[in-house]
Enzyme design. Sequence first.
Site, PDB file in Angstrom:
ATOM      1  N   HIS A   8       0.834  -1.212   0.000  1.00 13.98           N
ATOM      2  CA  HIS A   8       0.000   0.000   0.000  1.00 13.98           C
ATOM      3  C   HIS A   8       0.861   1.252   0.000  1.00 13.98           C
ATOM      4  CE1 HIS A   8      -3.343   2.716   1.058  1.00 13.98           C
ATOM      5  NE2 HIS A   8      -2.472   3.277   1.888  1.00 13.98           N
ATOM      6  N   GLU A   9       1.894   1.267   0.843  1.00 12.13           N
ATOM      7  CA  GLU A   9       2.776   2.434   0.889  1.00 12.13           C
ATOM      8  C   GLU A   9       3.562   2.586  -0.408  1.00 12.13           C
ATOM      9  OE1 GLU A   9       2.275   4.537   3.093  1.00 12.13           O
ATOM     10  OE2 GLU A   9       1.022   3.237   4.330  1.00 12.13           O
TER      11      GLU A   9
ATOM     12  N   HIS B 290       1.682   4.563  -2.902  1.00 11.44           N
ATOM     13  CA  HIS B 290       1.839   6.026  -2.829  1.00 11.44           C
ATOM     14  C   HIS B 290       3.097   6.476  -3.566  1.00 11.44           C
ATOM     15  CE1 HIS B 290      -1.566   6.708  -0.312  1.00 11.44           C
ATOM     16  NE2 HIS B 290      -1.096   6.011   0.713  1.00 11.44           N
TER      17      HIS B 290
ATOM     18  N   HIS C 136       3.233   9.043  -6.699  1.00 14.99           N
ATOM     19  CA  HIS C 136       4.129  10.202  -6.720  1.00 14.99           C
ATOM     20  C   HIS C 136       4.956  10.225  -8.001  1.00 14.99           C
ATOM     21  CE1 HIS C 136       7.813  12.442  -4.974  1.00 14.99           C
ATOM     22  NE2 HIS C 136       6.901  13.320  -5.321  1.00 14.99           N
TER      23      HIS C 136
END
Length: 226
Positions: free
Chosen positions: A99-100, A103, A107
Amino acid sequence: MFFHPMDFLIIIAFGLTMWAQTKVKGNFEEYSKVQASSGMTGLQAARRILDQEGLSSVNIERARGGTLSDHYDPTKKTLRLSDAVYSGNSISSVSVAAHEVGHAIQHANNYSMLVVRHKIFPVANIGSQMAPLLLLGGLFLDITNLITIGIILFSAAVLFQVVTLPVEYDASRRAKNKLVELGMISNREEKGVGKVLGAAALTYLASTLIAVLQLLKFIMIARNRN
């Protein structure tokens, strides 16, 4: 100002938030006991997805916080994972790590909603801190302009939370897809991944609901005074 009919709905939403947070911890603990069939740790899963996406420059560190302190720092292009996620090889560990990474991918790809969130963050940050003071001051001193400015600033904070919803849901979608695509989880493990990530998304939804209800409350109070 201190009690309004809207507070009944806010209390219900707050209860939903507490339930969602309990659900997050419960699901994380449940699936932290289930080893991923790939045997990969959160660190290994995150590194593999990043490298496959051409993001070898993104670093991975241990987070200094406790459980569920995992996050991606876009300013330093660094992924920080809690101990349980960093070294754990459970369904929970690879789910949160992926999940991280989602991100980080957002980005790198300039995901539109993430770009919007970054742009409104400075105003939203000021709004969350200053709005309550301005609203209280405006109501006690009966200065309409202060109330209006407070509502505008609080609206920015609410908008930030609203924009955060699609950002978080998209990161979870990317995470699950990558875990399946790269064979880091089996088909039978998808349900567990969905529970871990879905509960976390629910907390954002509940928090956003509280913020929206509070904004409506302030607007209604201002209109009634006028």
